[in-house]
Design a protein around this motif. Structure first.
Motif, PDB file in Angstrom:
ATOM      1  N   PHE A   1      -7.231 -21.823  36.200  1.00 21.04           N
ATOM      2  CA  PHE A   1      -8.270 -22.378  35.877  1.00 21.04           C
ATOM      3  C   PHE A   1      -7.505 -21.963  34.279  1.00 21.04           C
ATOM      4  N   ARG A   2      -7.776 -22.647  33.536  1.00 24.37           N
ATOM      5  CA  ARG A   2      -7.372 -23.133  32.350  1.00 24.37           C
ATOM      6  C   ARG A   2      -8.478 -22.973  30.835  1.00 24.37           C
ATOM      7  N   THR A   3      -7.643 -22.326  29.835  1.00 25.63           N
ATOM      8  CA  THR A   3      -8.582 -22.346  28.584  1.00 25.63           C
ATOM      9  C   THR A   3      -9.134 -23.993  28.649  1.00 25.63           C
ATOM     10  N   VAL A   4      -9.942 -24.465  27.376  1.00 30.12           N
ATOM     11  CA  VAL A   4     -10.256 -25.731  26.856  1.00 30.12           C
ATOM     12  C   VAL A   4      -9.302 -26.367  25.421  1.00 30.12           C
ATOM     13  N   GLU A   5      -8.566 -25.459  25.222  1.00 32.40           N
ATOM     14  CA  GLU A   5      -7.451 -26.265  24.424  1.00 32.40           C
ATOM     15  C   GLU A   5      -6.293 -26.477  25.582  1.00 32.40           C
ATOM     16  N   ASP A   6      -5.251 -26.122  26.166  1.00 35.04           N
ATOM     17  CA  ASP A   6      -4.715 -26.051  27.509  1.00 35.04           C
ATOM     18  C   ASP A   6      -5.295 -27.665  28.620  1.00 35.04           C
ATOM     19  N   PHE A   7      -6.642 -27.046  28.433  1.00 32.52           N
ATOM     20  CA  PHE A   7      -7.290 -28.477  30.007  1.00 32.52           C
ATOM     21  C   PHE A   7      -6.904 -29.741  28.552  1.00 32.52           C
ATOM     22  N   PHE A   8      -8.019 -29.706  27.074  1.00 31.85           N
ATOM     23  CA  PHE A   8      -8.065 -31.063  26.310  1.00 31.85           C
ATOM     24  C   PHE A   8      -6.952 -31.371  25.567  1.00 31.85           C
ATOM     25  N   PHE A   9      -6.202 -30.630  24.837  1.00 31.49           N
ATOM     26  CA  PHE A   9      -4.810 -31.038  24.069  1.00 31.49           C
ATOM     27  C   PHE A   9      -3.739 -30.932  24.761  1.00 31.49           C
TER      28      PHE A   9
END
Length: 434
Positions: free
Chosen positions: A277-285
């Motif tokens: 599980f990752r944060t939105v920011e970590d996954f996209f950017f």
């Protein structure tokens, strides 16, 4: 409006421009301005955001959210709003920008001008497909255009590199999201065939492949496929962003170091894959956690080559990867993705097929190779991404984009004196029909 002479570059830091820049804080400052190129966060890698010996308006202070409807997810934002800021503001409210590029620093205006794509292009298309209206400074007046009322001008504006007028704001349809976390499945691909098979078989909302561009022989095309979905599960918060404080030395991305890094990066995922599980920011950017990461390529900067090839041209994709691997010039930053059908933008990059993006340090040997890669992509019916380009041949590029002549005619109507031209459009002769 106050103007200041400055030297500036795109994200690749190879090509430099010198000219007058202004950073207005109010849209009203644009009303009496003669046609002038607009630039955003300068995340285009080459010369798309440069206007040598001329003026350009830096839009990054025009960064206000003008309206938001929590029932429909429609947001209106000024051109300078970073796409990552929209995600930060609205993901907790259940809405996310429908398409996000690989950096959250890209502005709304830049995302429209380049019709950026994201990890969900195979399902949801490019950025322009989710734009409801655009307000331009068009022939000296503010003009709001929509896909229905001004279809040709709208199609020439999404992906149109700012040549139809200065983009000042837009209404965007965001996508509903079910949680603030991303559930990410990571799978190993041992070679190119397996890599493509995993991309083709994925039915995830978001899919992207990291590719080891230094791998040769039986390992050619190996990599890691990430498949992401929104989730309500908690994710560990990444640490504070780090910054590269100075230009890295020449050897920082040498062949042995890149090879060792790639082997370790590939090996971090177990053979059977894993889910995390990752944060939105970590996954996209993910790269935004390292500020000024372009300094890793040293003072000479770098080029990113990105092309898309039709789905049936796997043999050409393999040839490109073999050339890249033999060169020993590739950096660890390499991506392979599947793209969906062509959208409506006349000069939009995405088309059905596979897109390959690889960073190369700015070396003499790299220049000829990148030109060769672009030519091969064009001969195979593919195209290069103008947001990344700084080396392509203009005649070949114009042939790559079937909507070019129609776009050039529309740009000529909007800007007959060619006052919106940039270094990119001049270098490639994009405003010429022939």
């Amino acid at each position: 409006m106050r103007w200041k002479s400055d030297r500036y570059t795109g994200w690749g830091r190879v090509i430099e421009a010198e000219g007058d820049l202004a950073r207005p804080e109010r849209l009203s400052a644009l009303r009496d301005l003669p046609p002038t190129p607009a630039i955003g966060a300068r995340r285009s890698y080459g010369d798309a955001c440069l206007n040598s010996d001329g003026r350009a308006v830096d839009m990054t202070r025009l960064d206000r959210v003008l309206s938001f409807d929590p029932a429909t997810g429609v947001v209106e934002a000024e051109a300078g709003v970073p796409i990552g800021e929209l995600a930060r503001l609205f993901v907790p409210r259940g809405w996310i920008p429908a398409v996000m590029p690989g950096t959250g620093f890209a502005t709304v205006g830049g995302c429209i001008a380049m019709d950026v794509h994201g990890k969900n292009h195979h399902r949801d298309g490019a950025f322009g497909a989710h734009v409801l209206s655009i307000t331009l400074v068009h022939q000296g007046k503010f003009k709001t255009i929509t896909p229905d009322k001004n279809p040709t001008l709208f199609r020439a504006t999404t992906g149109g590199m700012g040549q139809t007028g200065m983009i000042v704001s837009a209404r965007l349809q965001m996508a509903a999201c079910s949680g603030e976390t991303m559930k990410v499945r990571e799978s190993r691909a041992g070679d190119l065939d397996e890599h493509l098979a995993l991309l083709d078989a994925s039915d995830a909302t978001y899919t992207v492949g990291w590719i080891d561009a230094a791998a040769k022989g039986a390992a050619l095309g190996r990599g890691i496929i990430e498949e992401g979905e929104h989730s309500l599960d908690p994710a560990p918060r990444p640490g504070k962003p780090k910054s590269v404080p100075f230009n890295a030395p020449h050897f920082a991305l040498s062949k042995p170091i890149v090879k060792a890094f790639n082997a370790r990066y590939y090996g971090r995922v177990p053979e059977g894959g894993r889910t995390r599980f990752r944060t939105v920011e970590d996954f996209f950017f993910p790269l935004d956690r390292v500020l000024n990461w372009n300094r890793l390529y040293g003072k000479r900067g770098f080029h990113q080559f990105q092309c898309v090839l039709p789905t049936g041209e796997v043999a050409v994709l393999r040839e490109l990867l073999e050339v890249i691997a033999r060169s020993g010039l590739a950096s660890p930053l390499a991506v392979l993705k599947r793209l969906g059908p062509q959208g409506d933008g006349l000069m939009s990059f995405p088309m059905e097929g596979y897109t390959l993006a690889v960073d190369f340090p700015n070396r003499d040997r790299a220049l000829d190779m990148i030109r060769f890669l672009g030519t091969k992509a064009g001969q195979a019916g593919g195209r290069v991404y103008l947001a990344k380009d700084s080396l392509a041949d203009g005649a070949i590029v114009r042939q790559m984009y079937p909507g070019h002549a129609k776009w050039a005619a529309e740009a000529a109507k909007a800007d007959p004196k060619r006052q919106l031209e940039t270094d990119l459009t001049r270098r490639l002769g994009l405003r010429s029909v022939s």
